[in-house]
Design an enzyme around this catalytic site. Structure first.
Site, mmCIF file in Angstrom:
data_model
loop_
_atom_site.group_PDB
_atom_site.id
_atom_site.type_symbol
_atom_site.label_atom_id
_atom_site.label_comp_id
_atom_site.label_asym_id
_atom_site.label_seq_id
_atom_site.Cartn_x
_atom_site.Cartn_y
_atom_site.Cartn_z
ATOM 1 C CE LYS A 115 0.498 2.017 3.324
ATOM 2 N NZ LYS A 115 1.718 2.692 3.906
ATOM 3 C CE1 TYR A 200 -1.529 0.159 7.736
ATOM 4 C CE2 TYR A 200 -0.536 2.232 7.091
ATOM 5 C CZ TYR A 200 -0.464 0.860 7.237
ATOM 6 O OH TYR A 200 0.686 0.203 6.869
HETATM 7 P P1 NAD Z 1 12.295 1.573 2.507
HETATM 8 O O1 NAD Z 1 12.757 2.948 2.175
HETATM 9 O O2 NAD Z 1 12.732 0.979 3.793
HETATM 10 O O3 NAD Z 1 12.685 0.562 1.342
HETATM 11 C C1 NAD Z 1 12.442 0.825 -0.006
HETATM 12 C C2 NAD Z 1 13.243 -0.103 -0.890
HETATM 13 O O4 NAD Z 1 13.096 0.349 -2.242
HETATM 14 C C3 NAD Z 1 14.742 -0.101 -0.581
HETATM 15 O O5 NAD Z 1 15.247 -1.404 -0.803
HETATM 16 C C4 NAD Z 1 15.285 0.867 -1.624
HETATM 17 O O6 NAD Z 1 16.646 0.586 -1.951
HETATM 18 C C5 NAD Z 1 14.387 0.559 -2.801
HETATM 19 N N1 NAD Z 1 14.334 1.572 -3.852
HETATM 20 C C6 NAD Z 1 14.269 1.301 -5.169
HETATM 21 N N2 NAD Z 1 14.246 2.403 -5.890
HETATM 22 C C7 NAD Z 1 14.278 3.408 -5.041
HETATM 23 C C8 NAD Z 1 14.280 4.809 -5.211
HETATM 24 N N3 NAD Z 1 14.223 5.390 -6.405
HETATM 25 N N4 NAD Z 1 14.325 5.545 -4.103
HETATM 26 C C9 NAD Z 1 14.357 4.988 -2.884
HETATM 27 N N5 NAD Z 1 14.357 3.656 -2.686
HETATM 28 C C10 NAD Z 1 14.325 2.877 -3.740
HETATM 29 O O7 NAD Z 1 10.709 1.598 2.407
HETATM 30 P P2 NAD Z 1 9.674 0.634 3.130
HETATM 31 O O8 NAD Z 1 9.293 1.221 4.442
HETATM 32 O O9 NAD Z 1 10.141 -0.766 3.089
HETATM 33 O O10 NAD Z 1 8.396 0.833 2.157
HETATM 34 C C11 NAD Z 1 8.268 0.166 0.923
HETATM 35 C C12 NAD Z 1 6.791 0.059 0.552
HETATM 36 O O11 NAD Z 1 6.121 -0.669 1.569
HETATM 37 C C13 NAD Z 1 6.039 1.390 0.448
HETATM 38 O O12 NAD Z 1 5.076 1.310 -0.573
HETATM 39 C C14 NAD Z 1 5.350 1.524 1.794
HETATM 40 O O13 NAD Z 1 4.187 2.319 1.752
HETATM 41 C C15 NAD Z 1 5.043 0.094 2.109
HETATM 42 N N6 NAD Z 1 4.965 -0.168 3.558
HETATM 43 C C16 NAD Z 1 3.911 -0.877 4.036
HETATM 44 C C17 NAD Z 1 3.816 -1.170 5.380
HETATM 45 C C18 NAD Z 1 2.689 -2.015 5.895
HETATM 46 O O14 NAD Z 1 2.511 -2.127 7.101
HETATM 47 N N7 NAD Z 1 1.929 -2.650 5.037
HETATM 48 C C19 NAD Z 1 4.800 -0.718 6.269
HETATM 49 C C20 NAD Z 1 5.886 -0.006 5.757
HETATM 50 C C21 NAD Z 1 5.959 0.258 4.396
#
Ligand code: NAD
Length: 367
Positions: A115, A200
């Site tokens: 999401k 959420y």
């Molecule tokens: P994060 O920043 O920790 O990780 C993102 C990943 O994408 C990293 O591996 C990064 O290297 C990569 N990436 C690829 N291209 C990129 C770019 N151009 N810029 C930055 N990073 C890039 O993020 P996250 O917290 O893991 O979030 C990822 C996704 O998951 C988002 O869509 C977020 O909304 C979602 N999320 C959902 C929940 C949930 O509870 N369902 C919780 C956290 C995040």
């Protein structure tokens, strides 16, 4: 892979489980998803994809895969040659969800997408279409809709235990640090606190009621001079009206200490989930008259429940409970909230839907 139903708590044999390639090795993947796959019943990790191949190989080895199961973004299409990879789980910054969904659909892989589904209605529609055209399933990763506490709350709301529901109130706030990460960049995130944490509130209110809002209004606020909020908003407050007459009042922010709550008020009582959107230790209380009861639900890994649900849908060829259309509807609601805010908070009318759970598939299994 077959549709055999496993015994209550036993995992399916590995050869029957749905194999996933996880795309993106950020915080959520490393801290929550890879550990959840390790206890999957119908799901198993089969490959990882990252911009950093060294890190991807390390993660693969740490979770019992080989270095050959690690792929770079450029090599993504090679997953098409892997018969043991049935689905991809997209865990990338929001604006990349569309590209990877379309690439996955092209190589015939089912898609579980984090999401928010996308950063615009247009992208979300394209994702739903791409998967439909390719004959693969698309599920929006709304873990809260697979969470036992949220199901217990939904049953209390819909069974009439609270009498006639009149009002809901939901808050999701946290302090977003200025770490130059993608969440504060419009191009990558699509917006600020609304699509990240406010979603959420939108989604859970809809889930608890089973109804779709017919009108929204909202306002957006960012602290002047705060450099975190030059591209995306800090806070949003909004109201959603439902055809039954229920009204929900919600707020989200990147500028206040963590709080994640939902309250439902009816003619015969009230319920509260606080915390409501955390990964663990949710607390649900129901009050009718003077009596306050804590509804105790055995703890479960929300990510395992969500992933195993999608796996069973793939195995049995049925629609997921939270398909792409469910994420698309939230995208439409969020766009309407932003539009209202741009137009001075005037109410924006949404398409009216009759019936319950109009965007959801059959109810998920509970284990
Ligand atoms: P994060 O920043 O920790 O990780 C993102 C990943 O994408 C990293 O591996 C990064 O290297 C990569 N990436 C690829 N291209 C990129 C770019 N151009 N810029 C930055 N990073 C890039 O993020 P996250 O917290 O893991 O979030 C990822 C996704 O998951 C988002 O869509 C977020 O909304 C979602 N999320 C959902 C929940 C949930 O509870 N369902 C919780 C956290 C995040």
């Amino acid at each position: 892979m077959t549709g055999n139903k496993e015994q209550a708590a036993l995992p399916q044999p590995a050869a029957q489980q749905v194999g996933y390639a996880v795309i993106g090795l950020g915080k959520l993947t490393l801290e929550e998803l890879l550990p959840a796959f390790a206890v999957g019943r119908a799901s198993r990790l089969a490959a990882v994809v990252s911009g950093n191949l060294t890190e991807a190989r390390e993660a693969a080895l740490a979770y019992g895969l080989s270095a050959d199961d690690a792929y770079s973004y450029d090599d993504f299409e090679k997953l098409g040659e892997r018969d043991d990879v049935h689905a991809v789980y997209i865990v990338l910054p929001n604006s990349l969800h569309r590209e990877y969904t379309e690439r996955a659909a092209k190589i015939g892989k089912h898609v579980l997408c984090e999401k928010p589904l996308a950063t615009s209605v247009e992208d979300a529609e394209a994702m739903v279409k791409a998967c439909k055209d390719a004959g693969v399933l698309l599920m929006t990763a709304y873990r809260c809709q697979y969470t036992p506490h949220h199901w217990a709350a939904r049953e209390a709301v819909q069974s009439g235990r609270l009498g006639q529901v009149k009002l809901l109130h939901s808050v999701n706030v946290q302090i977003e640090p200025n770490e130059g990460q993608w969440r504060l960049k419009r191009k990558l995130a699509g917006g600020g606190s609304l699509p990240d944490v406010g979603l959420y509130c939108v989604n859970t209110v809809r889930f608890l009621l089973g109804e779709e809002p017919c009108e929204v209004s909202g306002t957006v606020h960012s602290t002047p001079g705060d450099e975190r909020f030059t591209e995306v908003e800090e806070s949003v407050t909004w109201q959603m009206r439902f055809p039954s007459g229920v009204v929900a009042q919600c707020a989200c922010s990147y500028g206040a200490a963590t709080a994640r709550t939902i309250d439902v008020f009816g003619t015969g009582g009230r319920l509260a989930i606080d915390p409501a959107f955390d990964y663990q230790n949710l607390r649900l209380t129901v009050q009718t008259g003077q009596e306050v009861t804590e509804v105790r639900v055995p703890p479960e890994d929300q990510f395992r429940l969500e992933t195993d649900h999608f796996s069973r849908c793939i195995q049995e060829g049925r629609a997921p409970y939270t398909p792409g259309e469910e994420g698309l509807q939230d995208q439409k609601i969020m766009e309407a909230i932003y539009r209202s805010a741009r137009e001075g908070g005037r109410p924006v009318t949404l398409e009216r839907f009759e019936g319950r759970d109009v965007f959801r598939g059959p109810a998920p299994e509970r284990s």
